[in-house]
Design a protein around this motif. Structure first.
Motif, short mmCIF file in Angstrom:
data_model
loop_
_atom_site.label_atom_id
_atom_site.label_comp_id
_atom_site.label_asym_id
_atom_site.label_seq_id
_atom_site.Cartn_x
_atom_site.Cartn_y
_atom_site.Cartn_z
N PRO A 64 -8.47 5.41 5.06
CA PRO A 64 -7.99 4.88 6.46
C PRO A 64 -9.59 5.12 7.00
O PRO A 64 -9.53 4.49 7.88
N LYS A 65 -9.84 6.80 6.69
CA LYS A 65 -10.89 6.84 8.12
C LYS A 65 -11.84 5.42 7.52
O LYS A 65 -12.80 5.00 9.04
N THR A 66 -11.97 5.90 6.57
CA THR A 66 -13.74 4.66 6.32
C THR A 66 -13.22 3.18 5.79
O THR A 66 -14.05 2.68 6.05
N MET A 116 1.19 14.40 4.32
CA MET A 116 -0.07 13.57 3.86
C MET A 116 -1.06 14.14 2.97
O MET A 116 -1.76 14.43 3.20
N PRO A 117 -1.17 12.05 1.94
CA PRO A 117 -2.24 12.53 0.87
C PRO A 117 -3.96 11.69 1.85
O PRO A 117 -4.71 12.18 0.39
N GLY A 118 -4.01 11.73 2.72
CA GLY A 118 -5.02 11.04 3.07
C GLY A 118 -5.66 10.25 2.64
O GLY A 118 -7.12 9.61 3.04
N LEU A 123 0.91 -1.47 -0.05
CA LEU A 123 -0.33 0.24 -0.04
C LEU A 123 0.78 0.66 -0.13
O LEU A 123 1.65 1.04 0.70
N TYR A 124 0.53 2.46 -0.75
CA TYR A 124 1.81 3.77 -1.12
C TYR A 124 1.15 4.51 -1.31
O TYR A 124 -0.05 4.45 -1.68
N PRO A 125 1.18 5.44 -0.12
CA PRO A 125 0.15 7.21 -0.31
C PRO A 125 1.40 7.75 -1.31
O PRO A 125 2.48 7.76 -1.81
N LEU A 126 0.69 8.46 -2.45
CA LEU A 126 0.52 9.26 -3.31
C LEU A 126 0.30 10.94 -2.93
O LEU A 126 -0.73 11.37 -2.98
N PHE A 127 1.82 11.27 -2.31
CA PHE A 127 1.54 12.84 -2.48
C PHE A 127 1.94 13.88 -3.71
O PHE A 127 1.71 13.18 -4.58
N ALA A 153 -3.49 8.67 17.32
CA ALA A 153 -2.22 9.33 16.45
C ALA A 153 -3.41 9.39 15.18
O ALA A 153 -2.77 9.77 14.18
N GLY A 154 -4.48 9.53 14.73
CA GLY A 154 -5.14 9.52 13.26
C GLY A 154 -5.03 8.14 12.70
O GLY A 154 -4.16 7.39 12.69
N HIS A 155 -6.02 7.72 11.56
CA HIS A 155 -6.72 6.96 10.34
C HIS A 155 -4.93 6.52 9.98
O HIS A 155 -4.18 5.87 9.92
N GLU A 156 -4.95 7.96 9.90
CA GLU A 156 -4.11 8.19 8.41
C GLU A 156 -2.16 7.11 8.61
O GLU A 156 -1.57 6.80 8.57
#
Lengths: 405, 224
Positions: free
Chosen positions: A159-161, A142-144, A127-131, B42-45
């Protein structure tokens, strides 16, 4: 019930394997010695390797010709390494080798790169964050969300949902598929951290071994296929994102060659070093003039000085590892070993290694010992005991004695 | 006869099995409460980031539950058999010794594996609320060796307890420690992913070893 008598043989095998796991570990615990090689750096003044060694409670600074230097002289012949000290003392030269020097330029071109085999042989979560590469902000954010590479492109997950963002996924997947991407990925390379000066996104090798540069620019997908030269089979890539913006990253091919991908038309440039990606460590200290590369192998260390501009090989220096006499001695009485851990891999799995057959002649000694122990043991060794001692040496002997075979 | 066997084992172990089940539930409640707090702090992300990119594992506490469960149930099942020499009686019933011991061990194994499956599925289903498939896979492959270790621990306790000679029992304990040690060689999540098969072979071998102890117990080995 009688058939279970034969399980005794299983115990025999287990004990021999257990001893071949424990005894070499204990021996290593007692005898292991760290191998220290002198710190080596190629001088951009003398154009020769310079070394720094700690001997008899003092630092010895010398060059490959045997000349010794004081600390101040050492700083002056290695201005790319000691530039902070020289700048503080007002001794940093204005020009060197015809190039004007400034602390800013030196900082930009001084960078480090490390490779250890356990980076490649390590479990990872794909899994990768795309900035956002062009946010206009100094710091990356962080891209969210994170993305995964699938058969049909990419999927962004919040990540929240813990739900997929289908609109965004479709938009980015379409860009990839339009360029001929055939997922899922064989590997994905990128630096998923905000602690870097800029972002170049990810490099993705698809199922057809086509390499794609994938990033997010102004909230839009950027996809570019990179032509891989025919003879290169890339198995690992580490992106760099260094200040001088000359390269996208280092690529290792299946035939243990190292390449950089240039920011100029994504050209693959071979770095003239010899190494084995499964076993050797690479350490690069780059500067404005030379790349100092150290390849640490099981038998020693080879230092390479490579011209920063054209990547030609300038000089090499070899250090041979001093043989550990105690480790050598163990070959005579530890005929094979079982290990589960390796510093070359983060995976736990059984790994067997055996010494050459000639060392196993020593096993005869253990057989004689077994026979000589007859009066103490008050029993004659069985043919099975003799055979296993002959084959497995000390492990067989210990097992025989413990199980009273 | 089988029913009587199961009933005997049930009477002996029921409260401890219940304790293990409750213990497993409490461990999981604790793990998810801790996970919830981590999300709030820490938050989800950020939490996803440390799991994916910094090899953090959120369920380390679970590591000791299966092995403790296996050791406990092995001890409570076997110690009375040895101390009160009840095993002699069991092995003299009109039933093959191998069958008797298979029934005894099989009964506990089925219940223990069932508890572990419940614990494993609860963990995975709970984690699936918060994490995507890739992290779930990593969690599953990381905790699976721990559950296998729990089963192995139980079988090895039986193997050691049934051994009639103390001298040999010490050797068996050393073998058991080595076997169990192989399950705790790395804290890297997913480190055993290329070796799950070997980790499954260990409980299978441990199961076989029990019959050696029973054979030695039955034949009244006295010397080695």
């Amino acid at each position: 019930m009688k058939q279970f008598k034969h399980i005794n043989k299983v115990i025999l095998v287990i004990m021999i394997l257990g001893l071949s796991w424990l005894l070499p570990q204990i021996w290593h615990l007692i005898t292991d010695k760290a191998t220290r090689y002198p710190f080596t750096y190629f001088s951009s003044v003398n154009h020769t390797f310079c070394t720094l060694e700690y001997e008899k409670e003092e630092f010895i600074r010398k060059d490959a010709h045997g000349n010794t230097y004081t600390e101040e002289q050492w700083d002056s012949i290695l201005p790319m390494f000691s530039f902070r000290q020289l700048a503080t003392d007002g001794l940093l030269p204005d020009t060197l080798n015809g190039i004007a020097l400034s602390v800013k330029d030196i900082r930009k071109t001084n960078y480090y790169f490390r490779y250890k085999p356990n980076e490649l042989f390590s479990p990872s979560i794909p899994l990768y964050p795309l900035f956002e590469s062009m946010s206009g902000r100094v710091d990356l954010e962080m891209p969210g969300d994170v993305f995964r590479v699938t058969k049909d492109g990419v999927e962004f997950i919040n990540p929240k949902t813990n739900k997929i963002n289908f609109t965004k996924s479709l938009k980015y997947s379409k860009s990839l598929l339009d360029k001929g991407f055939g997922g899922p990925a064989k590997w994905v390379a990128g630096s998923p951290t905000t602690r870097k000066s800029y972002d170049e996104g990810y490099f993705i090798l698809d199922q057809n071994s086509r390499l794609f540069h994938f990033k997010r620019v102004n909230d839009k997908p950027f996809v570019k296929e990179i032509k891989i030269p025919e003879n290169i089979d890339p198995i690992f890539m580490k992106t760099t994102e260094y200040g001088d913006k000359r390269f996208y990253g280092f690529v290792i091919s299946s035939d243990s060659k190292l390449y950089v991908i240039s920011c100029n038309k994504y050209k693959f440039i071979n770095i003239p070093i010899r190494f084995d990606y499964k076993n050797d460590n690479i350490m690069l200290m780059a500067n404005l003039f030379y790349w100092n590369m150290g390849i640490t192998t099981d038998s020693g260390k080879v230092c390479y000085a490579i011209n920063t501009n054209d990547f030609s090989l300038v000089d090499t220096l070899k250090y041979h590892k001093e043989p550990n006499k105690m480790a050598e001695a163990s070959k005579y009485f530890l005929p094979f070993s079982l290990k589960f851990k390796s510093y070359k891999s983060n995976y736990i799995k059984p790994r067997f290694s055996a010494v050459p057959l000639k060392y196993m002649l020593v096993n005869l000694f253990f057989v004689i010992l077994l026979v000589l122990l007859k009066p103490i043991r008050k029993q004659k060794p069985t043919p099975l005991a003799i055979i296993i001692t002959l084959i497995t040496g000390i492990y067989g002997l210990t097992t025989t004695l413990l199980l009273k075979l | 006869m089988k029913k009587a066997f199961f009933y005997k084992e049930w009477i002996k172990t029921r409260w401890f099995l219940l304790a293990i089940l409750i213990g497993g539930i409490l461990v999981e409640i604790y793990l998810f409460l801790k996970l919830g707090r981590s999300f709030r702090y820490a938050g989800h992300e950020h939490l996803w980031d440390v799991i994916v990119n910094r090899n953090q594992f959120m369920f380390h506490t679970l590591k000791y539950f299966p092995i403790l469960a296996g050791l406990l149930i092995g001890v409570v099942q076997m110690i009375p058999e040895i101390v009160e020499k009840r095993l002699k009686l069991s092995l003299h019933l009109p039933l093959y010794e191998s069958k008797s011991i298979t029934l005894m061990v099989g009964y506990i194994l089925i219940i223990l594996i069932s508890i572990f499956i419940i614990s494993f599925i609860t963990l995975i289903l709970g984690a699936a609320i918060y994490f995507p498939l890739e992290i779930i896979k990593s969690i599953a492959i990381t905790v699976l060796p721990w559950y296998l270790c729990g089963i192995t621990a139980y079988l090895l306790v039986v193997f050691c307890c049934l051994e009639p000679l103390w001298r040999r029992r010490i050797i068996n304990i050393l073998i058991s420690v080595c076997f169990l040690g192989t399950y705790f060689l790395s804290s890297v999540p997913g480190a055993y992913s290329k070796n799950i098969l070997t980790m499954m072979i260990i409980p299978a071998i441990s199961f076989l070893l029990i019959y050696l102890s029973v054979f030695r117990f039955k034949t009244g080995v006295q010397t080695n």
